[in-house]
Scaffold this motif. Structure first.
Motif, PDB file in Angstrom:
ATOM      1  N   ILE A  76       6.069   0.544 -19.694  1.00 45.67           N
ATOM      2  CA  ILE A  76       6.122   0.441 -18.210  1.00 45.67           C
ATOM      3  C   ILE A  76       6.520   1.769 -17.838  1.00 45.67           C
ATOM      4  CG2 ILE A  76       7.407  -0.472 -16.472  1.00 45.67           C
ATOM      5  CD1 ILE A  76       7.373  -3.039 -18.278  1.00 45.67           C
ATOM      6  N   VAL A  77       7.505   2.481 -18.443  1.00 49.03           N
ATOM      7  CA  VAL A  77       8.038   3.609 -18.014  1.00 49.03           C
ATOM      8  C   VAL A  77       7.057   4.824 -17.547  1.00 49.03           C
ATOM      9  CG1 VAL A  77       9.294   5.840 -18.464  1.00 49.03           C
ATOM     10  CG2 VAL A  77      10.501   3.401 -18.573  1.00 49.03           C
ATOM     11  N   PRO A  78       6.133   4.990 -18.554  1.00 51.04           N
ATOM     12  CA  PRO A  78       5.122   6.155 -18.338  1.00 51.04           C
ATOM     13  C   PRO A  78       3.945   5.586 -17.278  1.00 51.04           C
ATOM     14  CG  PRO A  78       4.908   5.096 -20.501  1.00 51.04           C
ATOM     15  CD  PRO A  78       6.046   4.706 -20.013  1.00 51.04           C
ATOM     16  N   ALA A  79       3.774   4.291 -17.193  1.00 52.62           N
ATOM     17  CA  ALA A  79       2.811   3.803 -16.358  1.00 52.62           C
ATOM     18  C   ALA A  79       3.452   3.970 -14.834  1.00 52.62           C
ATOM     19  CB  ALA A  79       2.504   2.399 -16.593  1.00 52.62           C
ATOM     20  N   LEU A  80       4.651   3.894 -14.561  1.00 51.32           N
ATOM     21  CA  LEU A  80       4.971   3.828 -13.071  1.00 51.32           C
ATOM     22  C   LEU A  80       5.464   5.400 -12.874  1.00 51.32           C
ATOM     23  CD1 LEU A  80       7.803   0.805 -13.116  1.00 51.32           C
ATOM     24  CD2 LEU A  80       5.521   0.818 -12.640  1.00 51.32           C
ATOM     25  N   GLN A  81       5.848   6.147 -13.760  1.00 57.11           N
ATOM     26  CA  GLN A  81       6.425   7.466 -13.263  1.00 57.11           C
ATOM     27  C   GLN A  81       5.653   8.244 -12.495  1.00 57.11           C
ATOM     28  OE1 GLN A  81       5.360  10.504 -15.420  1.00 57.11           O
ATOM     29  NE2 GLN A  81       6.266  11.534 -13.482  1.00 57.11           N
ATOM     30  N   LEU A  84      10.180  10.946 -19.613  1.00 52.31           N
ATOM     31  CA  LEU A  84      11.601  11.189 -19.428  1.00 52.31           C
ATOM     32  C   LEU A  84      11.862  12.598 -19.095  1.00 52.31           C
ATOM     33  CD1 LEU A  84      12.764   8.895 -22.468  1.00 52.31           C
ATOM     34  CD2 LEU A  84      12.415   8.240 -20.310  1.00 52.31           C
ATOM     35  N   ARG A  85      11.047  13.376 -19.371  1.00 50.99           N
ATOM     36  CA  ARG A  85      11.331  14.851 -18.897  1.00 50.99           C
ATOM     37  C   ARG A  85      10.617  15.188 -17.596  1.00 50.99           C
ATOM     38  NH1 ARG A  85      14.667  17.782 -20.902  1.00 50.99           N
ATOM     39  NH2 ARG A  85      13.393  19.778 -20.620  1.00 50.99           N
TER      40      ARG A  85
END
Length: 596
Positions: free
Chosen positions: A237-242, A372-373
């Motif tokens: 989910i994180v890289p899809a939303l970022q 995350l970066r």
């Protein structure tokens, strides 16, 4: 109607007798008069009686089981109750951004229904759901699957030798009764999603979302969004939303091992030569020419599937604690994570574990570490105290204001059924709450006759495709059902001694694996140092091998009708079905060295 059909079987109970530890049957304390055995069956050996089977759930396990029963079980009446409005199970329910399988597509399919048209090496959830829907339609399972129907209770009737069920018709809001000879639970373990136990969670004024119940039209663009959890769902989910959110706040409680992209790992292994012959674009999608070749060249396609399957099976040695393979893989993955996090000391400390590789489910990196970066991402390792109307309060007193909270916090993994299943000695919900969940070969439970479950306690779901695993379990269950149908067995259940012995072996084995390490894992019901309840004590090949033979000595039986006076009643009138059903009655001449 089902009850009247079952009554035609003239089922009568034969008290089940428990063997003594030395295998002998206890002698009666007083002399008894033995009933003469004279009433022989006039049926040939191999004759079967009618049978009714209810399966719960129409995901991969339920659809495969329904097809297999239809192929092999004669005189069958079956129904599959599915609570959702469509088949597919977890792939119908999980539709969060970035959701895809981390097993190669061509190995995440039924062995009997190869699909050379998978679009990418790792298929998105929508495509897997379409595949399951296609199987459902092409196999003509619409006549046995009842959508929008939920089993709400099940109770074993010892006298009748049947399960009495209560069914809810969700669409019409009514309930009705049903019965069956065998009850098969294919509802799955990663199915019962739960909200995290955070005070004030539902006091939040913004959007509150669980990853397993994603709203269809939710627009996260330009919003400040929190993602709680870094398990396999959170990592996707994180890289899809970022890229689209204004700000992403990622709450991380525990570190987790992040493997390099699976395709990269496979290419470096034994399957590398095979993969070099396969055309993929920059997004890991198969080119149109490659899909055309898969369809036109079945031998090439099969060689590709088998080479990748062999590579996936080879992951098991990495799970052996302190092995050379585990040490080498740990060093390589640690280096990979440090590189992707650009040596950021805070992030490396938060995300790179000290526990053994594989203690938690090993998750492939799908752009997660790089995301995350990003400038619009904040990783928070402070614990959450509560949710307030405007956002999340941490243990440092900070209130982080948010527009939406995404809970990628998983499922109830206790193995406890979602509804009462009452056997000979009580409710399985209570049994598996009070005691360590234990099952025979992961699929059968003492004192719950004619009840089987898929991917129950200690199934081999640590690596490899669930599709293949559920096919083997289904064949094992089907062979047992056929044995009962042909040998006049009314009910069958594993003995407590057999299940206890298997559990002792399992728990004695686990300390040699990474799974038993000190980490919080769903393999241990989300406990840090609890017993491993979710995984098989060995490789998936070990599990498949184990299921090849039925150990009749581990089971107790009751019998139908006159068979309750003589277990060999099923031998019948001295002839065999093979003499009359058109099969080859001289098969024994064809392959004299074959054992079966």
């Amino acid at each position: 109607m089902a009850q009247s059909r079952l009554s035609q079987l003239s089922l009568h109970v034969r008290p089940h007798v428990n063997a003594q530890p030395n295998g002998s049957i206890p002698k009666p304390s007083t002399p008894t008069t033995e009933t003469p055995y004279k009433a022989l069956s006039e049926q040939p050996l191999g004759s079967t009686h009618p049978i009714r089977i209810v399966t719960i759930g129409a995901g991969a396990s339920g659809l495969n089981m329904a097809r297999l029963l239809r192929l092999h079980v004669p005189k069958l009446e079956q129904v599959v109750y599915e609570k959702n409005p469509q088949v597919g199970g977890t792939w119908f329910e999980n539709r969060y951004p970035g959701c895809k399988c981390d097993i190669p597509s061509h190995n995440y399919q039924f062995s009997w229904r190869p699909n050379p048209e998978w679009s990418s090496f790792f298929s998105p959830a929508e495509e897997i759901q379409r595949y399951l829907l296609q199987v459902y339609e092409e196999e003509g399972l619409q006549d046995v699957v009842k959508l929008g129907h939920q089993v709400v209770s099940a109770k074993w009737d010892e006298d009748g030798g049947i399960w009495s069920l209560r069914i809810k018709d969700i669409e019409h809001g009514r309930e009705f009764d049903d019965t069956c000879n065998f009850l098969l639970d294919a509802s799955g373990i990663l199915n019962h999603w739960t909200w995290p136990a955070i005070p004030g969670l539902h006091d939040f004024d913004g959007h509150i979302i669980h990853s397993a119940n994603w709203p269809k039209n939710f627009n996260f663009a330009g919003k400040t969004v929190a993602v709680i959890g870094n398990g396999s769902s959170g990592v996707q989910i994180v890289p899809a939303l970022q890229p689209d959110v204004q700000r992403l706040v990622h709450f991380v409680r525990d570190p987790t091992w992040m493997a390099p992209p699976r395709l990269q790992v496979l290419a470096a292994g034994a399957a590398g030569n095979m993969l070099s012959e396969v055309e993929l674009d920059e997004n890991e999608c198969f080119t149109p020419a490659q899909i055309a070749r898969f369809k036109a060249d079945p031998q090439f396609y099969r060689r590709f599937v088998k080479s990748v399957e062999q590579e996936v099976n080879g992951n098991y040695p990495l799970m052996i604690k302190d092995s050379a393979a585990a040490a080498a893989a740990t060093a390589a993955i640690r280096s990979y994570m440090e590189d992707r996090l650009e040596g950021d000391e805070r992030l490396c400390k938060a995300l790179i574990p000290n526990f053994p590789l594989g203690c938690r489910r090993l998750t492939p990196d799908v752009g997660y570490l790089a995301s995350l970066r990003a400038a619009n991402v904040r990783v928070v390792t402070d614990s959450i105290v509560r949710v307030v109307p405007q956002g999340i309060e941490t243990n440092k007193g900070e209130i982080i204001e948010l527009d939406a909270i995404v809970c990628a916090t998983g499922f109830n993994v206790s193995f406890c059924p979602r509804f009462p299943i009452i056997g000979r000695e009580g409710n399985l919900q209570d049994v598996w709450t009070r005691n360590l969940p234990k099952a025979y070969m992961s699929c059968a439970v003492p004192d719950f006759p004619n009840f089987f479950t898929f991917l129950g306690p200690n199934a081999p779901i640590g690596h490899g495709s669930v599709f293949t695993i559920t096919e083997h379990i289904a064949k094992y269950i089907t062979r047992i059902i056929l044995k009962c149908q042909r040998e006049c067995i009314k009910s069958i259940a594993p003995t407590q001694d057999a299940v206890d012995d298997l559990s002792k072996h399992t728990q004695a084995f686990m300390p040699r694996t990474a799974w038993a390490g000190s980490c919080r894992s769903w393999f241990k019901n989300n406990e840090e140092n609890g017993p491993v309840t979710a995984l098989h004590p060995g490789s998936r090949i070990h599990f498949f091998h184990m299921l090849q033979n039925f150990r009749g000595e581990d089971w107790e039986y009751t019998y139908v009708d006159d068979a309750r006076r003589n277990r060999f009643y099923y031998l019948g009138n001295g002839t065999s079905e093979m003499e009359f059903d058109g099969s080859d009655s001289t098969w024994y001449l064809d392959d004299p060295d074959k054992l079966d």
